[in-house]
Design a protein around this motif. Structure first.
Motif, short mmCIF file in Angstrom:
data_model
loop_
_atom_site.label_atom_id
_atom_site.label_comp_id
_atom_site.label_asym_id
_atom_site.label_seq_id
_atom_site.Cartn_x
_atom_site.Cartn_y
_atom_site.Cartn_z
N GLN A 311 31.72 41.93 41.98
CA GLN A 311 30.88 42.08 43.39
C GLN A 311 31.80 41.56 44.72
N GLY A 312 31.03 42.62 45.31
CA GLY A 312 31.55 42.61 47.01
C GLY A 312 33.47 43.26 46.75
N ASP A 313 34.03 42.41 47.25
CA ASP A 313 35.80 42.72 47.49
C ASP A 313 36.70 41.77 46.78
N PHE A 314 36.20 42.17 45.20
CA PHE A 314 36.93 40.78 44.66
C PHE A 314 38.57 41.00 44.20
N ARG A 315 38.96 41.75 45.34
CA ARG A 315 41.02 42.03 45.53
C ARG A 315 40.88 40.46 45.87
N ALA A 316 40.28 39.31 46.26
CA ALA A 316 40.67 38.36 46.74
C ALA A 316 40.84 37.26 45.51
N SER A 322 44.75 40.72 38.62
CA SER A 322 45.22 39.99 37.44
C SER A 322 45.29 40.96 36.15
N ALA A 323 44.04 40.75 36.31
CA ALA A 323 44.01 41.39 34.90
C ALA A 323 43.06 43.36 34.96
N LEU A 324 42.50 43.61 36.23
CA LEU A 324 42.94 44.92 36.45
C LEU A 324 44.01 45.36 36.70
N ALA A 325 45.32 45.02 37.17
CA ALA A 325 46.63 44.96 37.17
C ALA A 325 46.73 45.27 35.87
N ALA A 326 46.67 44.49 34.81
CA ALA A 326 46.95 44.82 33.42
C ALA A 326 46.39 45.83 32.95
N GLY A 327 45.10 45.42 33.30
CA GLY A 327 44.21 46.68 32.39
C GLY A 327 44.62 48.45 32.69
N SER A 328 44.82 49.05 34.11
CA SER A 328 45.10 49.36 34.53
C SER A 328 46.91 50.47 34.23
N GLY A 329 47.79 49.11 34.36
CA GLY A 329 48.89 49.50 34.36
C GLY A 329 49.47 49.59 35.97
N THR A 330 48.45 49.48 37.05
CA THR A 330 48.37 49.49 38.37
C THR A 330 49.84 47.68 38.65
N GLU A 331 50.61 47.67 39.85
CA GLU A 331 51.09 46.78 39.96
C GLU A 331 49.87 45.95 40.75
N ALA A 332 49.94 44.87 40.69
CA ALA A 332 49.18 43.55 41.21
C ALA A 332 49.15 44.25 42.95
N ASN A 333 49.53 44.19 42.84
CA ASN A 333 50.54 44.46 45.16
C ASN A 333 49.20 46.08 45.55
#
Length: 394
Positions: A311-316, A322-333
């Motif tokens: 919810q909201g700006d979960f990028r904070a 880290s979970a989104l980066a690992a699952g999507s194959g996208t760098e965390a930055n």
């Protein structure tokens, strides 16, 4: 007819599984890329041989009725671990963050709390729907494609059970028009769309065109498909062509929206995209009727993840990133720079959204039937209704 090698991922592999991200072989989310998409003619043949009859698909199935009373009424989203570990076979069509709930649920251990493992693979939508119809895939996370709607019309048991991510109301992703294509007043008017060259992934076949045409027509413009020249372009190519003026209008998504905005070449066309979900979780009969307790656990983990973390700006939240980066194959930055999707847990507005897709497919002769499917033929609300996810529960 023999099944294409590209469809053997959950049967006996022809030559081993192809992993999209081999460096993450130990991850619980095992994303793999598929061999090239099978030909349309093969898909049609497989549909005819794989779908067969439609036994056991009714909403009154006894196993489903027995599964839903297990919901904790005090805390409907509290984990209820299955008695035995189960693996759910899931297909997404890319690493886009609109699939964030399944990525985050895997990476943050929410599936594990239900005694589930989600085996996530990257497949083209058409292949995912073939596997779904064959019972060799449990969940497909896709837009409503002509393929899946044709399958349902033919008796297949696939249904939408949960929403994926959508756009924020103030999103800078969407339809952009090159300023050179604007009328004499230099401001966007719906009438400016007539005669444009329009760039969009999958071209005229894109279901997103349905809402685009609906909105333009609502402004009093009698816009027909033949009034627009469609260009089937990838995201990066759309941005480049739009900036150069090679196309007049283009659909721009992350990360190319920032590029277009900074160039100053174009302006966004307001109101032509929806903030409702852009992808959906489709269950096969394997979870809807044969193992509804597993399906309920899967949806519960998605809903809990959505309400707790997305919810909201979960990028904070670094754990979420880290979970989104690992699952999507996208760098965390990179994840930190992308516009966050809007995630919900109910199916409000979904019938209208899918109706828009279906209407466009009917208008462009992309469907094998002519009488529109009803919402009840496409959506199975029992899982979200049982978990009371239409209200904030955590």
């Amino acid at each position: 007819m023999p099944v294409s090698d590209s469809l053997r991922l959950w049967g006996e592999p022809a030559g081993g599984r192809v992993r999209a991200h081999p460096s993450r072989a130990s991850s619980r989310t095992r994303s793999r890329s598929l061999l090239p998409a099978i030909a349309v003619s093969l898909i049609a043949a497989l549909f005819a041989t794989a779908c067969g009859g439609g036994g056991g698909r009714g909403a009154d199935d006894g196993r489903a009725a027995a599964a839903f009373p297990s919901v904790d009424t005090a805390d409907p989203l509290a984990p209820v671990p299955l008695k035995e570990p189960k693996t759910v076979r899931v297909a997404v069509t890319s690493g886009a963050l609109s699939y964030g709930a399944v990525f985050a649920a895997n990476g943050l251990g929410e599936f594990k709390k239900e005694n589930l493992t989600a085996d996530v693979q990257v497949l083209p939508a058409q292949d995912a729907h073939v596997l779904l119809s064959q019972g060799r895939l449990d969940v497909a996370v896709t837009i409503p494609t002509p393929g899946v709607l044709n399958l349902i019309s033919g008796g297949a048991g696939a249904r939408v059970v949960f929403p994926g991510g959508g756009r924020q109301e103030d999103s800078t992703q969407g339809w952009y028009i090159n300023k050179k294509a604007l009328g004499p007043n230099g401001k966007f008017d719906a009438a400016d769309v007539k005669g444009v060259t329009l760039g969009v992934p999958t071209g005229k076949a894109s279901g997103a065109m349905g809402l685009f045409f609906e909105k333009v027509r609502a402004e009093g413009v009698d816009l027909k498909p033949d009034d627009v020249t469609f260009e089937n372009l990838a995201g990066a190519d759309i941005a480049g062509a739009l900036e150069r003026g090679a196309i007049d209008v283009g659909y721009i998504s992350n990360p190319f929206n920032d590029v277009i905005i900074k160039s100053g070449c174009c302006e966004i066309m307001p109101g032509l995209i929806s903030s409702r979900p852009s992808v959906y979780y489709w269950f096969s009969d394997s979870l809807r009727t044969q193992n509804p307790d597993v399906g309920l656990a899967f949806v519960r983990a998605l809903a809990r993840t959505t309400q707790t973390y997305l919810q909201g700006d979960f990028r904070a939240d670094e754990k979420v990133v880290s979970a989104l980066a690992a699952g999507s194959g996208t760098e965390a930055n990179v994840v930190r720079t992308l516009e966050p999707n809007k995630f919900g847990t109910d199916l409000d507005g979904v019938p209208e959204e899918i109706a828009s897709y279906q209407s466009w497919y009917l208008e462009t002769d992309a469907l094998s039937y002519t009488t529109p499917l009803t919402a009840g033929q496409i959506i199975d609300r029992r899982f979200v209704d049982a978990l009371k996810v239409g209200q904030k529960t955590r």
